[in-house]
Scaffold this motif. Structure first.
Motif, PDB file in Angstrom:
ATOM      1  N   ALA A   1       4.558  -7.770  25.384  1.00 23.35           N
ATOM      2  CA  ALA A   1       4.250  -8.838  26.335  1.00 23.35           C
ATOM      3  C   ALA A   1       4.972 -10.129  25.987  1.00 23.35           C
ATOM      4  CB  ALA A   1       2.753  -9.067  26.382  1.00 23.35           C
ATOM      5  N   HIS A   2       5.251 -10.343  24.705  1.00 26.18           N
ATOM      6  CA  HIS A   2       5.988 -11.538  24.287  1.00 26.18           C
ATOM      7  C   HIS A   2       7.505 -11.345  24.355  1.00 26.18           C
ATOM      8  CE1 HIS A   2       2.074 -12.775  22.568  1.00 26.18           C
ATOM      9  NE2 HIS A   2       2.568 -14.033  22.628  1.00 26.18           N
ATOM     10  N   GLY A   3       7.951 -10.109  24.669  1.00 26.65           N
ATOM     11  CA  GLY A   3       9.380  -9.845  24.679  1.00 26.65           C
ATOM     12  C   GLY A   3       9.930  -9.550  23.306  1.00 26.65           C
ATOM     13  N   TRP A   4       9.050  -9.011  22.434  1.00 25.47           N
ATOM     14  CA  TRP A   4       9.466  -8.707  21.063  1.00 25.47           C
ATOM     15  C   TRP A   4       9.571  -7.191  20.888  1.00 25.47           C
ATOM     16  CZ3 TRP A   4       4.932 -12.023  18.765  1.00 25.47           C
ATOM     17  CH2 TRP A   4       5.183 -13.386  19.038  1.00 25.47           C
ATOM     18  N   ILE A   5      10.356  -6.842  19.893  1.00 28.34           N
ATOM     19  CA  ILE A   5      10.428  -5.457  19.436  1.00 28.34           C
ATOM     20  C   ILE A   5       9.717  -5.383  18.106  1.00 28.34           C
ATOM     21  CG2 ILE A   5      11.944  -3.587  18.706  1.00 28.34           C
ATOM     22  CD1 ILE A   5      14.103  -4.740  20.491  1.00 28.34           C
ATOM     23  N   VAL A   6       8.799  -4.430  17.952  1.00 32.09           N
ATOM     24  CA  VAL A   6       8.109  -4.247  16.674  1.00 32.09           C
ATOM     25  C   VAL A   6       8.561  -2.919  16.093  1.00 32.09           C
ATOM     26  CG1 VAL A   6       6.089  -3.272  17.818  1.00 32.09           C
ATOM     27  CG2 VAL A   6       5.902  -4.125  15.474  1.00 32.09           C
ATOM     28  N   GLU A   7       9.018  -2.942  14.865  1.00 31.54           N
ATOM     29  CA  GLU A   7       9.500  -1.742  14.201  1.00 31.54           C
ATOM     30  C   GLU A   7       8.793  -1.591  12.845  1.00 31.54           C
ATOM     31  OE1 GLU A   7      14.065  -1.420  15.880  1.00 31.54           O
ATOM     32  OE2 GLU A   7      13.702  -2.471  13.982  1.00 31.54           O
ATOM     33  N   VAL A   8       8.591  -0.342  12.416  1.00 27.08           N
ATOM     34  CA  VAL A   8       7.927  -0.035  11.147  1.00 27.08           C
ATOM     35  C   VAL A   8       8.981   0.421  10.139  1.00 27.08           C
ATOM     36  CG1 VAL A   8       6.162   1.325   9.997  1.00 27.08           C
ATOM     37  CG2 VAL A   8       5.858   0.655  12.394  1.00 27.08           C
ATOM     38  N   THR A   9       8.922  -0.110   8.956  1.00 26.96           N
ATOM     39  CA  THR A   9       9.834   0.305   7.884  1.00 26.96           C
ATOM     40  C   THR A   9       9.078   0.229   6.553  1.00 26.96           C
ATOM     41  OG1 THR A   9      11.994  -0.112   6.873  1.00 26.96           O
ATOM     42  CG2 THR A   9      10.730  -2.042   7.600  1.00 26.96           C
TER      43      THR A   9
ATOM     44  N   GLY B   1       0.816  -1.206   0.000  1.00 25.45           N
ATOM     45  CA  GLY B   1       0.000   0.000   0.000  1.00 25.45           C
ATOM     46  C   GLY B   1       0.854   1.262   0.000  1.00 25.45           C
ATOM     47  N   VAL B   2       0.291   2.315   0.612  1.00 25.93           N
ATOM     48  CA  VAL B   2       0.930   3.635   0.548  1.00 25.93           C
ATOM     49  C   VAL B   2       2.092   3.780   1.538  1.00 25.93           C
ATOM     50  CG1 VAL B   2      -1.167   4.725  -0.262  1.00 25.93           C
ATOM     51  CG2 VAL B   2      -0.740   4.594   2.197  1.00 25.93           C
ATOM     52  N   GLY B   3       2.154   2.924   2.549  1.00 29.48           N
ATOM     53  CA  GLY B   3       3.247   3.010   3.520  1.00 29.48           C
ATOM     54  C   GLY B   3       2.997   4.038   4.629  1.00 29.48           C
ATOM     55  N   ILE B   4       3.966   4.142   5.518  1.00 22.38           N
ATOM     56  CA  ILE B   4       3.886   5.064   6.672  1.00 22.38           C
ATOM     57  C   ILE B   4       5.104   5.984   6.621  1.00 22.38           C
ATOM     58  CG2 ILE B   4       3.857   5.273   9.181  1.00 22.38           C
ATOM     59  CD1 ILE B   4       2.596   2.494   9.289  1.00 22.38           C
ATOM     60  N   PRO B   5       4.914   7.306   6.660  1.00 24.08           N
ATOM     61  CA  PRO B   5       6.044   8.237   6.620  1.00 24.08           C
ATOM     62  C   PRO B   5       7.004   7.981   7.790  1.00 24.08           C
ATOM     63  CG  PRO B   5       3.979   9.405   6.326  1.00 24.08           C
ATOM     64  CD  PRO B   5       3.617   8.024   6.728  1.00 24.08           C
ATOM     65  N   PRO B   6       8.312   8.196   7.575  1.00 27.58           N
ATOM     66  CA  PRO B   6       9.307   7.944   8.652  1.00 27.58           C
ATOM     67  C   PRO B   6       9.035   8.748   9.924  1.00 27.58           C
ATOM     68  CG  PRO B   6      10.396   8.178   6.526  1.00 27.58           C
ATOM     69  CD  PRO B   6       8.954   8.534   6.282  1.00 27.58           C
ATOM     70  N   ASP B   7       8.571  10.010   9.799  1.00 31.75           N
ATOM     71  CA  ASP B   7       8.390  10.816  10.990  1.00 31.75           C
ATOM     72  C   ASP B   7       7.151  10.417  11.783  1.00 31.75           C
ATOM     73  OD1 ASP B   7       6.500  11.642   9.236  1.00 31.75           O
ATOM     74  OD2 ASP B   7       6.962  13.786   9.363  1.00 31.75           O
ATOM     75  N   ALA B   8       6.385   9.481  11.306  1.00 35.92           N
ATOM     76  CA  ALA B   8       5.188   9.044  12.036  1.00 35.92           C
ATOM     77  C   ALA B   8       5.291   7.598  12.488  1.00 35.92           C
ATOM     78  CB  ALA B   8       3.949   9.212  11.160  1.00 35.92           C
ATOM     79  N   ARG B   9       6.409   6.952  12.235  1.00 39.44           N
ATOM     80  CA  ARG B   9       6.493   5.511  12.497  1.00 39.44           C
ATOM     81  C   ARG B   9       6.542   5.169  13.985  1.00 39.44           C
ATOM     82  NH1 ARG B   9      10.717   4.058   7.524  1.00 39.44           N
ATOM     83  NH2 ARG B   9       9.164   4.400   5.872  1.00 39.44           N
ATOM     84  N   GLN B  10       6.954   6.114  14.829  1.00 40.24           N
ATOM     85  CA  GLN B  10       6.906   5.849  16.258  1.00 40.24           C
ATOM     86  C   GLN B  10       5.550   6.214  16.834  1.00 40.24           C
ATOM     87  OE1 GLN B  10       9.340   4.338  17.935  1.00 40.24           O
ATOM     88  NE2 GLN B  10       8.108   4.332  19.802  1.00 40.24           N
ATOM     89  N   SER B  11       4.932   7.253  16.274  1.00 40.48           N
ATOM     90  CA  SER B  11       3.659   7.733  16.807  1.00 40.48           C
ATOM     91  C   SER B  11       2.511   6.773  16.555  1.00 40.48           C
ATOM     92  CB  SER B  11       3.317   9.090  16.181  1.00 40.48           C
ATOM     93  OG  SER B  11       4.339  10.030  16.423  1.00 40.48           O
ATOM     94  N   VAL B  12       2.608   5.933  15.520  1.00 38.28           N
ATOM     95  CA  VAL B  12       1.473   5.078  15.172  1.00 38.28           C
ATOM     96  C   VAL B  12       1.137   4.104  16.272  1.00 38.28           C
ATOM     97  CG1 VAL B  12       1.896   5.271  12.695  1.00 38.28           C
ATOM     98  CG2 VAL B  12       3.004   3.432  13.996  1.00 38.28           C
ATOM     99  N   PHE B  13       2.093   3.838  17.188  1.00 42.39           N
ATOM    100  CA  PHE B  13       1.833   2.883  18.261  1.00 42.39           C
ATOM    101  C   PHE B  13       1.227   3.541  19.503  1.00 42.39           C
ATOM    102  CE2 PHE B  13       5.362   0.815  15.913  1.00 42.39           C
ATOM    103  CZ  PHE B  13       4.710  -0.347  15.555  1.00 42.39           C
ATOM    104  N   GLU B  14       1.058   4.866  19.489  1.00 42.80           N
ATOM    105  CA  GLU B  14       0.513   5.552  20.664  1.00 42.80           C
ATOM    106  C   GLU B  14      -0.994   5.344  20.737  1.00 42.80           C
ATOM    107  OE1 GLU B  14       1.596   9.607  20.567  1.00 42.80           O
ATOM    108  OE2 GLU B  14       3.767   9.216  20.598  1.00 42.80           O
TER     109      GLU B  14
END
Length: 844
Positions: free
Chosen positions: A787-795, A751-764
């Motif tokens: 809760a599973h001990g994972w890191i989730v990152e957006v790219t 799809g259209v993706g997520i801008p870099p400056d919003a990739r941390q805010s989307v989880f708020e």
């Protein structure tokens, strides 16, 4: 009698020194032997020696000293006041700045009575000057030389000449001897005596202190009632007894005396002249005797005043020494002991007592009293008892000349005739008593008040010191036994330095007393980032403020939360000393944060439930609409599955909400299987699920499925929309891929993706760009991952869409990492990131 001449000269210039001046002294002694055989010369080399000996001297010679080592002439003149002073010097020398010494200037110099110019044969002239000054060879004035030696005029002149020596006397003994000598040599009296009034055995007596050789009863005491002697003193008038035997008041009298003169010397005593001849004296003799007595009385008055002043100075000096010891005492009992010692030795009070006020028992309590005092008098008495009670109550000193004591409980008090009582401020009373009436005068009271003022001040200081020591002991005991870490600090140059720490401080912070003593405590326990806060606290401490602050401090194991109580020794004003107590509230703060987090979860629960129910609810609603339109019941199974999924979600969320957990037990899974289950529960329109490489993992199936459902729904709803809302293709064209990573898995779309400056805010929580979005979808994904001990990152995905990568790691955990109290928040996310205002971030 021998005339004494003091020869003031420079040190080492006396007769024993081999100098010109010593030869001059020896020459003077030889000349004086020629002129006046009864003269002696004593060398004096300092003002101190002159002060000690001038009172007994008849004349003082000041030898001019070209070296400047001799005492100054001005100082010598002051010391010789009343004693003839002769300047013996070189006319070319100066006695004062810009003042040449000659016969005119030296005679005009105040305090110098004679001048002899120093020449080779000057010793002869000096001896003559000394003889004249001492009255042995009086100069012949014009009046005397032209008068008949048998007339009164020469006698008057000689008597007036003698008055210079009389008024210059420095001692009573010398004065009385000169007076008797004048009566014999000038007035021609056969025998004379001077009796002075003295206190003996509580009564005033007249005691003979000087007399002619005929008197062999010197120091004999006479009652004031005895004969003409007592009558003269009592009535203060003169008597001329031409025939003693016929005078009624001349009883008793000594046999052989036929006539007498008796003249009062004011309040000091009586002068008497006696003769074995009848009518030996007349009115003229009486006048001369009265004239002589006038000078004697005046000089006695001056000497008595001078002696009183000298004694007073000495007493004040000794009193100052005594009060210095008193004021320097910090123990109250010692204050009383030293005060008693001073009253006995300096004030010369034999019977006295110091009483302190005991306000609890309402009594005056004896603290120190004289050994001569009857112990029955040194007793407790009520605060309003007698003279001492009145003095304490009114705060005014008193002297009672005639005491009337009536106390049936104690016999013998009637022997005390006078009393002096002085208050000690609020602390008590001092009292001195005497067995004589009128025993105390204003001088005694003045000195006693001065002493008592120092005693009062010393008692106040001693009590304040005792109170301070008691307070410090109490603080020290509290300091040592307080269960929390504590520091006694001292502010030096605006920094708190350690005076002491208790055992608990050593245990908690890991520093013993020797390590931190006199050091800046902030250097040891302030964690990074809290330096400014510590400086503000120090400024408040220096201002004397009492502080109660929640902050963080570095302990021996980790950084922990503390409630810090700081108490200055002097509250409300600038203070440099105090105590700091550290109460560990880490567990309490964690509990508060956990409770806050739980409340927040409960607040969010309704929103989360409604969000997660949207997927199966939308599926059921879609099939129901289709059923209503076509009547085709072939999709009833999908409707039933959607309802079961809703029931499962509700039950699951309720259970987790009550337990406060995010995940349940984990199990071995494969990402493809869970992704397929999640895809079936989401209204994906005609989007395509593409499965990449499979990945085994350990997870909570239900929560992982929920996370994937939210990711799928987010891609379907937002992945095909541009920031302006225009379609960049539609959901039918969207492909969502689930595949494996080396240490996790990913979910990507094209799809259209997520801008870099919003990739941390989307989880708020609450962050969304859709008008009908809730902002919970990706936040739930983030919580499940953590809760599973994972890191989730957006790219970015390979197709330019959004790619969510899940890996093993150590995620930030707000619940396990306390934040500084000053932030006022438990949010673990970056505080500077704000959601964009244009709605261009494609997140739920």
């Amino acid at each position: 009698m021998t005339d004494t001449v003091l020869y003031v000269t420079a040190p080492d210039a006396g007769p024993s020194a081999d100098t010109t001046r010593s030869e001059g002294v020896l020459e003077l002694e030889r000349e004086l032997e020629r002129v006046g055989p009864r003269s002696s010369v004593e060398c004096v080399e300092s003002i101190e020696a002159l002060d000690e000996r001038v009172a007994a001297a008849d004349c003082v010679v000041f030898e001019e000293d070209a070296t400047g080592d001799a005492p100054p002439i001005g100082t010598v003149a002051v010391a010789c006041t009343g004693t003839p002073l002769i300047y013996y010097g070189d006319p070319d020398h100066t006695i004062e700045a810009d003042s040449r010494v000659d016969s005119t200037s030296i005679r005009a110099f105040e305090g110098v009575d004679g001048f002899v110019r120093r020449t080779d044969d000057s010793a002869v002239h000096l001896a003559d000057e000394i003889a004249w000054q001492c009255g042995r060879q009086p100069r012949q004035s014009t009046a005397i030389a032209t008068s008949d030696e048998s007339g009164d005029r020469p006698k008057v002149a000689r008597l007036h000449q003698m008055t210079t020596r009389l008024v210059a006397c420095r001692s009573e003994e010398r004065l009385l001897d000169l007076a008797i000598e004048s009566a014999e040599d000038i007035l021609g009296f056969d025998a004379s005596s001077i009796s002075l009034a003295e206190e003996r055995d509580g009564e005033t007596k007249l005691v003979i202190r000087a007399g002619s050789d005929e008197f062999d009863d010197i120091s004999r005491a006479h009652d004031l009632s005895e004969g003409i002697l007592g009558k003269t003193y009592r009535e203060q008038r003169s008597f001329l007894l031409k025939e003693v035997a016929d005078h009624p008041d001349a009883r008793p009298h000594e046999d052989g005396y036929r006539s007498a003169i008796s003249v009062p010397i004011e309040e000091f005593g009586v002068f008497q002249a006696i003769s074995t001849d009848e009518r030996a004296y007349d009115e003229s003799d009486l006048e001369f005797a009265e004239l002589l007595v006038t000078y004697v009385a005046q000089t006695l008055s001056r000497l008595r005043v001078a002696e009183t002043l000298r004694e007073r100075r000495e007493r004040l000096t000794r009193l100052h020494e005594g009060t210095t010891k008193i004021v320097g005492t910090t123990d109250e009992a010692t204050v009383y002991e030293r005060a008693l010692e001073t009253t006995e030795t300096v004030l010369e009070l034999d019977i006295c007592v110091f009483l302190s006020a005991d306000l609890e028992s309402e009594e005056l309590v004896p603290e120190a009293y004289s050994d001569t005092m009857d112990e029955r008098l040194a007793r407790r008495v009520p605060l309003d008892h007698g003279i001492v009670g009145e003095t304490y109550q009114q705060g005014e000193p008193s002297i009672i000349d005639e005491v009337v004591i009536e106390d049936p409980e104690i016999k013998g008090l009637e022997r005390f005739k006078s009393a002096m009582t002085v208050p000690l401020g609020e602390y008590g009373v001092f009292q001195a008593v005497s067995e004589q009436s009128h025993a105390f005068d204003d001088v005694d009271l003045e000195l006693a008040e001065l002493l008592c003022a120092h005693v009062t001040e010393a008692i106040g200081r001693a009590r304040a010191e005792a109170s301070l020591v008691e307070e410090r002991d109490r603080l020290s005991a509290l300091f040592d036994n307080v269960p929390d870490p504590a520091v006694q600090y001292h502010l030096s140059d605006g920094e708190p330095t350690v005076r002491a720490v208790n055992d608990r401080f050593e245990e908690v912070f890991g520093f013993d007393t020797e390590t931190v003593l006199h050091e800046d405590v902030d250097d040891y326990i302030i964690p990074p980032g809290y330096e400014d806060e510590a400086q503000q606290l120090n400024e408040a401490l220096f201002a004397g403020e009492t502080l109660r602050v929640v902050t963080r401090r570095r302990t021996a194991t980790d950084v922990r939360d503390f409630l810090v109580n700081v108490v200055p020794l002097t509250a409300g004003e600038r203070s440099v000393e105090g105590y700091a107590i550290y109460t560990d509230i880490t567990d309490q703060k964690r509990h508060e944060r956990a409770l806050t987090a739980k409340n927040e979860r409960l607040d969010e629960f309704a929103s989360i439930v409604s969000h997660d129910l949207r997927n199966p609810l939308n599926v059921a609603q879609g099939y129901l609409e289709l059923l209503g339109e076509t009547g085709d019941q072939s999709h009833l199974g999908e409707i039933d599955d959607a309802l079961d999924r809703m029931d499962e979600l509700i039950e699951r969320l309720l259970t987790l909400s009550r337990r406060g957990d995010v995940i349940d037990d984990t199990e071995p899974l494969e990402i493809h299987a869970v992704a397929t289950e999640a895809w079936s529960a989401v209204d994906t329109a005609r989007a395509t699920l593409q499965l990449g490489e499979n990945q085994p993992l350990e997870a909570d199936r239900a929560r992982l499925r929920e996370a994937l459902e939210n990711l799928f729904r987010n891609s379907v709803e937002h992945g095909s929309s541009g920031s302006g809302g225009d379609r960049n293709g539609d959901a039918n064209d969207l492909t969502i891929t689930v595949g494996a990573l080396e240490d996790g898995f990913f979910v990507a779309d094209d799809g259209v993706g997520i801008p870099p400056d919003a990739r941390q805010s989307v989880f708020e929580t609450g962050y969304t760009t859709a008008s009908d979005g809730t902002g919970f979808g990706l936040n739930i994904v983030d919580q499940i991952a953590r809760a599973h001990g994972w890191i989730v990152e957006v790219t970015d995905s390979e197709a330019g869409g959004a790619r969510f990568e899940f890996r093993e790691g150590s995620p930030e955990d707000a619940a396990s990492e306390p934040v500084p109290e000053s932030t006022g928040s438990t949010d673990h996310r970056h505080p500077d990131l704000e959601p964009p205002a244009d709605g261009g971030d494609p997140s739920a």
